[in-house]
Design a protein around this motif. Structure first.
Motif, short mmCIF file in Angstrom:
data_model
loop_
_atom_site.label_atom_id
_atom_site.label_comp_id
_atom_site.label_asym_id
_atom_site.label_seq_id
_atom_site.Cartn_x
_atom_site.Cartn_y
_atom_site.Cartn_z
N CYS A 1 0.84 -1.20 0.00
CA CYS A 1 0.00 0.00 0.00
C CYS A 1 0.88 1.25 0.00
CB CYS A 1 -0.92 0.01 1.21
SG CYS A 1 -1.99 1.46 1.30
N ASP A 2 0.74 2.08 -1.06
CA ASP A 2 1.56 3.29 -1.13
C ASP A 2 0.96 4.46 -0.37
OD1 ASP A 2 -0.55 4.06 -2.75
OD2 ASP A 2 0.61 4.07 -4.60
N ALA B 1 2.84 0.61 10.42
CA ALA B 1 2.76 -0.25 9.23
C ALA B 1 4.14 -0.43 8.64
CB ALA B 1 1.83 0.36 8.19
N ALA B 2 4.31 -1.53 7.95
CA ALA B 2 5.57 -1.75 7.23
C ALA B 2 5.72 -0.68 6.15
CB ALA B 2 5.57 -3.14 6.59
N PRO B 3 6.94 -0.26 5.86
CA PRO B 3 7.15 0.74 4.81
C PRO B 3 6.74 0.20 3.44
CG PRO B 3 9.25 -0.17 5.52
CD PRO B 3 8.23 -0.68 6.48
N TYR B 4 6.35 1.11 2.56
CA TYR B 4 6.00 0.74 1.19
C TYR B 4 7.21 0.12 0.51
CZ TYR B 4 4.68 1.33 -3.73
OH TYR B 4 4.41 1.12 -5.06
N ASP B 5 7.05 -1.06 -0.06
CA ASP B 5 8.15 -1.80 -0.69
C ASP B 5 7.95 -1.80 -2.20
OD1 ASP B 5 10.08 -3.58 -1.57
OD2 ASP B 5 9.80 -4.99 0.10
N ARG B 6 8.50 -0.80 -2.86
CA ARG B 6 8.31 -0.65 -4.32
C ARG B 6 8.85 -1.85 -5.08
NH1 ARG B 6 10.76 1.61 -8.95
NH2 ARG B 6 12.71 1.95 -7.84
N GLU B 7 9.98 -2.38 -4.62
CA GLU B 7 10.58 -3.52 -5.32
C GLU B 7 9.67 -4.74 -5.26
OE1 GLU B 7 14.66 -6.23 -5.22
OE2 GLU B 7 14.59 -4.33 -4.14
#
Length: 205
Positions: A43-44, A65-71
């Motif tokens: 989720c961005d 929340a966990a950071p947004y993981d673009r990869e």
């Protein structure tokens, strides 16, 4: 980390699935007839899903929340559809000035005809990049100011330009070069020029 995330009121949700379709990152799925946030790191936090919900069941909340993981998102998108597109929207005029996917990104700025002219466009140019597209002639705007702001506000690692060989398309190249100057950052801007018969005509560094 504390960041802005979507939250889904399952009592309001009727399971229509519109939010899941609008979530290009694949963060939302339908489970037991209700929309669910499947992964925080997908989720961005931009909320493309909010306006499509007919039941007003989705809202924003600040929470751990966990950071947004673009990869991870890119890998998931490639697996599902074969696309190399890493984010949405892609049109320069619609793109936000600041977004999680811009951080530490390699940016591709392309004239919108290029993807149609070159059959291997996704694999050759888009893989592992954030892609922005536009047409300086049809849109009738100078993209340099907006692109310059994007470069200023985000930690962009590199910029690549892809344009057509036709003279009007050089406006895209000039806009990116001007944006790099406006940002105050030192960006080399490699440019790939495509011919109308589907070849990489030349590369300018």
């Amino acid at each position: 980390m504390i960041r802005k995330m979507i939250q889904i009121d399952t009592k309001k949700c009727d399971g229509c699935g519109l939010c899941a379709e609008a979530c290009h990152e694949g963060a939302i799925g339908i489970v037991d007839g209700k929309a669910r946030l499947l992964r925080d790191d997908y989720c961005d936090g931009l909320g493309d899903c909010l306006p499509v919900c007919p039941q007003d069941a989705i809202s924003f909340a600040e929470r751990e929340a966990a950071p947004y993981d673009r990869e991870a998102v890119m890998k998931n998108m490639k697996k599902k559809s074969g696309t190399m597109l890493a984010q949405w929207p892609v049109q320069i005029q619609l793109a936000p000035l600041q977004a999680p996917y811009f951080q530490e990104a390699d940016l591709l700025v392309a004239a919108d005809c290029t993807a149609y002219a070159y059959g291997k466009f996704h694999k050759t140019f888009m893989e592992d990049k954030v892609t922005l597209i536009g047409c300086t002639k049809l849109d009738g705007v100078d993209y340099s100011e907006k692109l310059g702001e994007i470069l200023k506000r985000n930690e962009i690692k590199s910029i690549t330009v892809v344009r057509m060989e036709v003279p009007c398309c050089r406006g895209m190249e000039l806009a990116v070069q001007k944006a790099a100057e406006l940002s105050g950052k030192d960006f080399p801007v490699p440019v790939f020029v495509l011919s109308v018969d589907g070849r990489i005509q030349k590369e300018v560094k």
